[in-house]
Design an enzyme around this catalytic site. Structure first.
Site, PDB file in Angstrom:
ATOM      1  N   MET A 124     -11.386  -5.627   5.727  1.00 42.85           N
ATOM      2  CA  MET A 124     -10.559  -4.692   6.505  1.00 42.85           C
ATOM      3  C   MET A 124     -10.255  -5.323   7.863  1.00 42.85           C
ATOM      4  SD  MET A 124      -9.946  -2.174   4.541  1.00 42.85           S
ATOM      5  CE  MET A 124      -8.945  -1.326   5.780  1.00 42.85           C
ATOM      6  N   SER A 160       0.853  -1.196   0.000  1.00 48.47           N
ATOM      7  CA  SER A 160       0.000   0.000   0.000  1.00 48.47           C
ATOM      8  C   SER A 160       0.885   1.241   0.000  1.00 48.47           C
ATOM      9  CB  SER A 160      -0.880   0.010   1.253  1.00 48.47           C
ATOM     10  OG  SER A 160      -1.364   1.324   1.454  1.00 48.47           O
ATOM     11  N   HIS A 169      -8.384   1.255  -3.887  1.00 45.20           N
ATOM     12  CA  HIS A 169      -9.324   1.026  -2.776  1.00 45.20           C
ATOM     13  C   HIS A 169      -9.998   2.356  -2.452  1.00 45.20           C
ATOM     14  CE1 HIS A 169      -9.560  -0.074   1.829  1.00 45.20           C
ATOM     15  NE2 HIS A 169     -10.750   0.042   1.283  1.00 45.20           N
ATOM     16  N   ASP A 220      -4.689   3.650  -1.800  1.00 47.26           N
ATOM     17  CA  ASP A 220      -5.760   4.001  -0.865  1.00 47.26           C
ATOM     18  C   ASP A 220      -6.263   5.411  -1.114  1.00 47.26           C
ATOM     19  OD1 ASP A 220      -6.009   1.694   0.915  1.00 47.26           O
ATOM     20  OD2 ASP A 220      -3.910   2.116   1.389  1.00 47.26           O
ATOM     21  N   ASP A 260      -6.529  -6.271   4.574  1.00 50.33           N
ATOM     22  CA  ASP A 260      -5.902  -4.946   4.592  1.00 50.33           C
ATOM     23  C   ASP A 260      -5.946  -4.351   5.991  1.00 50.33           C
ATOM     24  OD1 ASP A 260      -5.059  -2.374   3.984  1.00 50.33           O
ATOM     25  OD2 ASP A 260      -6.732  -1.889   2.663  1.00 50.33           O
ATOM     26  N   HIS A 317      -1.265  -1.357  -4.305  1.00 49.05           N
ATOM     27  CA  HIS A 317      -2.518  -0.980  -3.630  1.00 49.05           C
ATOM     28  C   HIS A 317      -2.528   0.525  -3.389  1.00 49.05           C
ATOM     29  CE1 HIS A 317      -6.031  -1.912  -1.060  1.00 49.05           C
ATOM     30  NE2 HIS A 317      -5.566  -0.989  -0.229  1.00 49.05           N
ATOM     31  N   MET A 349      -9.012   8.283   0.065  1.00 47.62           N
ATOM     32  CA  MET A 349      -9.851   8.665   1.212  1.00 47.62           C
ATOM     33  C   MET A 349     -10.419  10.051   1.006  1.00 47.62           C
ATOM     34  SD  MET A 349      -7.264   7.442   4.179  1.00 47.62           S
ATOM     35  CE  MET A 349      -6.507   5.813   4.141  1.00 47.62           C
ATOM     36  N   MET A 393     -12.177   4.576  -0.403  1.00 48.06           N
ATOM     37  CA  MET A 393     -12.848   4.784   0.888  1.00 48.06           C
ATOM     38  C   MET A 393     -13.588   6.113   0.783  1.00 48.06           C
ATOM     39  SD  MET A 393      -9.709   3.404   3.225  1.00 48.06           S
ATOM     40  CE  MET A 393      -8.546   3.464   1.879  1.00 48.06           C
TER      41      MET A 393
END
Ligand code: DX5
Ligand code: ZN
Length: 232
Positions: free
Chosen positions: A151, A22, A80, A49, A189, A47, A51, A82
């Site tokens: 998660m 990540s 991913h 992330d 994760d 990966h 947000m 979020m």
């Protein structure tokens, strides 16, 4: 936009242990170099992330960064999201170079429509569960997804402690996937390191996201990645 030739996530063997560093834990001033180093160190997937400061209490990065680092690796980008409203951002991330997009089952919008939107942008699809969300919430969508992301911390930050109580849910989802007969990756994760990789692998996860445990090993990424891959 025509997709460049990269290995889709769906062609990676879902019975093999796959490592997805990540980049949230990478050096943001040198992201391109860190992505390249992760590939050279043996990573299978990158990966990413994302947000929004609403679905989770943190902000990370947007499609502009994904586009900027895309050229530093030929590995699939596993994005991913979020985000409270992921459907607003599928196309920008696909255009920026995402190969796979995971959304949260707790987010807003009709899940089936957003998953269809991801497919129509040429990406594979994933659904993620917060620690408090039961495995049963995935049942209506099993035919529409290529990956399930469990998660093992509350999403929002890297470097948190692994939640061992999630292991039973991983095992439950492993049986669900096996019964479905579909090729679905089971990704975990949060707080994954050599020690915590053992119970999640035993429970049936095949794809391990790891931020801190990979990128804290400056100059030793290959050892960190192979240590995770051989954990059992
Ligand atoms: C947390 C993110 C994770 C995070 C993992 O919300 O989804 O991908 O980067 O970081 P570590 O491996 O440090 O727990
Ligand atoms: Zn993540």
């Amino acid at each position: 936009m025509a997709k460049p030739k990269r290995k889709p996530l769906t062609t990676l063997d879902c019975r093999k242990t796959l490592i997805a560093p990540s980049i949230l834990a990478a050096d943001f001033a040198n992201l391109g170099a860190d992505v390249k180093a992760a590939e050279e160190g043996g990573a299978d997937v990158i990966h990413v992330d994302v947000m929004d400061g609403h679905f989770v209490p943190n902000l990370s990065l947007g499609p502009g960064i994904v586009k900027a680092i895309r050229g530093y690796s030929s590995l699939p980008f596993d994005v991913h999201l979020m985000l409270s409203q992921p459907f607003r951002y599928i196309e920008p991330f696909a255009d920026a170079g995402a190969d796979h997009i995971t959304i949260h089952v707790e987010s807003e919008g009709a899940m089936a429509c957003t998953l269809e939107q991801i497919r129509s942008c040429g990406c594979s699809t994933g659904l993620s569960l917060r620690p408090g969300t039961p495995a049963a919430s995935l049942v209506p969508y099993l035919d529409l997804i290529d990956l399930i992301l469990v998660m093992t911390v509350e999403p929002g930050f890297g470097g948190q402690a692994f939640m061992p109580e999630q292991v039973a849910k991983i095992a439950e989802i492993r049986s669900m996937i096996d019964r479905s007969g579909r090729h679905i990756h089971l990704e975990v994760d949060g707080g994954i390191a050599r020690d915590t990789a053992v119970p999640v692998r035993k429970a049936g996860a095949n794809m391990l996201v790891a931020g801190s445990s990979v990128f804290k090993e400056k100059g030793k990424l290959a050892e960190a990645i192979s240590g995770l891959r051989s954990a059992q």
